[in-house]
Write an enzyme that holds these catalytic residues in place. Structure first.
Site, PDB file in Angstrom:
ATOM      1  N   ARG A  60       0.730  -1.251   0.204  1.00 58.98           N
ATOM      2  CA  ARG A  60       0.142   0.047  -0.097  1.00 58.98           C
ATOM      3  C   ARG A  60       0.884   1.327   0.087  1.00 58.98           C
ATOM      4  NH1 ARG A  60      -3.622  -1.674   5.301  1.00 58.98           N
ATOM      5  NH2 ARG A  60      -4.080  -3.818   4.863  1.00 58.98           N
ATOM      6  N   ASP A  62       0.456   5.322   1.426  1.00 57.03           N
ATOM      7  CA  ASP A  62      -0.529   6.107   2.207  1.00 57.03           C
ATOM      8  C   ASP A  62      -1.174   7.189   1.436  1.00 57.03           C
ATOM      9  OD1 ASP A  62      -0.272   4.722   4.193  1.00 57.03           O
ATOM     10  OD2 ASP A  62       1.500   5.915   5.171  1.00 57.03           O
ATOM     11  N   TYR A 120      12.067   3.798  -2.136  1.00 60.58           N
ATOM     12  CA  TYR A 120      11.387   4.829  -1.922  1.00 60.58           C
ATOM     13  C   TYR A 120      12.145   6.203  -1.767  1.00 60.58           C
ATOM     14  CZ  TYR A 120       6.916   2.847  -0.177  1.00 60.58           C
ATOM     15  OH  TYR A 120       5.769   2.032  -0.113  1.00 60.58           O
ATOM     16  N   ARG A 207       8.903   8.243   6.160  1.00 66.73           N
ATOM     17  CA  ARG A 207       8.488   9.659   6.574  1.00 66.73           C
ATOM     18  C   ARG A 207       8.930   9.969   8.114  1.00 66.73           C
ATOM     19  NH1 ARG A 207       2.156   9.438   5.537  1.00 66.73           N
ATOM     20  NH2 ARG A 207       2.337  11.761   6.483  1.00 66.73           N
TER      21      ARG A 207
END
Lengths: 255, 255
Positions: A60, A62, A120, A207
């Site tokens: 997934r 966000d 990422y 994050r």
């Protein structure tokens, strides 16, 4: 029988700004964005293939997070040639979702279970004002960041660690041990890019890592802090969660 | 008397996607976008300065066109320090308009009349699919473009010419002679950028030049075409108008 079952892989790029993330969710009484990337894609696939479709993604993303190379797969009996399928998908999808690749893979391929690692990328614009052109795809940090310090401290994340300190406090998993295979902090045309490759990520991990490295860059956390925070295994010691808009899933590795 | 008249220069960046261009226009019964950059800026300036404000820009930009370095000036009696004015402007403006510079200039400075030349940049993404990240800031051309041919032909635009063939047929000016001081066609990270510096531009000039160079790049116009089209002084010989979204005002030169 010609209509054999096929397994199709999609490489997907999306601007997550207007989406509640990848996964289909039922939201009761919510006034904010409710559409998901998965549901939008499945609706278009069902329209084209005229059969029920279930998409499996590498993972997934966000709400508000973007993807440059999300991978998903689905099974189908369709006889539509794959080049035509790609064109049909891109002509029916909204312009914030693009299919970059459509290809047939072995029937046992699963976008999530077969993923070996994911990369990422987080983008920070470190200037006095944000750019109107990248405002949805980067975070704006006004105060000067010491990229040398950030790069040095980032090394402490490399390898196998318990990332309890870097997982969202409201969405904990039992096993928060993950292996970071690569982390880089680089400056390019005014932006600071933080790339992280790991075998998996706990909720909000990138994050929270970025939010902590920003604290390092502005001098609020000293050298050696990351090591101590990892050891503490407690979310309260790490920095704040960086904004979703700066984050994108760059690549999923299957080897 | 302390409240002397000051002349303030603004350097402005904007994402023109949701605006009907720079200039304030009255649109009757129009359902499409009606807000302009100028009106949005003037409203915020009036709110901060508490006096009537009239902004003068280096020139208008069309509906959907962007700016990275638009210059405008206005006269004011305010005593607010300029650094504070910049912060106030950026905190009240929508995030698709940013003030990059605020500075005091001589009372006789005029953003439009004093401009010596302007640089526009046009961005083309030459790939099979558009990018979700730059979809509002570039044009997508699917078929392959020969950048070498485009670069060669572009040279014919250099110098002083009558740009009648490259001006919007519905918005002609009496004198369509302009001087192109620089034109470059370069490839960077998958994008083709066409930069043009001229002492002035007739309506749609850059977008018509780009549309014509795209015809050259895909082999629809042969070597020597630009020279002939310029000579013909007739809009019907040039290529189609390229989309506004690929265009941005890069810089205004005052020397």
């Amino acid at each position: 029988l010609n209509r054999k079952l096929k397994n199709i892989l999609l490489k997907i790029e999306y601007d997550g700004t207007d989406y509640k993330g990848w996964q289909t969710q039922r939201v009761f009484g919510s006034r904010s964005k409710t559409k998901t990337i998965q549901q939008t894609l499945e609706n278009v696939l069902i329209k084209i293939l005229k059969e029920p479709v279930k998409l499996f993604a590498s993972g997934r993303t966000d709400s508000g997070v973007h993807a440059q190379g999300q991978i998903a797969n689905f099974k189908t009996h369709t006889q539509i040639p794959l080049t035509k399928l790609k064109i049909a998908l891109n002509s029916l999808l909204p312009c914030d979702i693009r299919i970059k690749t459509v290809k047939q893979v072995g029937l046992d391929f699963h976008a999530r279970y077969d993923a070996k690692s994911k990369v990422y990328q987080y983008a920070i614009l470190n200037k006095s004002e944000h750019s109107v052109f990248t405002r949805n795809f980067s975070t704006h940090i006004r105060y000067p960041l010491d990229i040398g310090l950030m790069r040095k401290e980032a090394r402490a994340f490399l390898g196998k660690h318990d990332f309890k300190s870097f997982q969202a406090s409201d969405k904990r998993v039992r096993n928060s041990v993950r292996t970071i295979k690569m982390i880089s902090v680089k400056k390019q045309r005014g932006y600071i890019y933080i790339d992280i490759c790991a075998d998996g990520f706990v909720y909000n991990m990138v994050r929270n890592i970025v939010g902590t490295l920003i604290e390092v860059g502005r001098g609020k956390l000293q050298a050696g802090s990351i090591k101590r925070i990892l050891k503490a295994a407690n979310r309260k010691y790490a920095g704040p969660t960086a904004s979703a808009r700066g984050l994108r899933l760059l690549k999923v590795n299957y080897t």
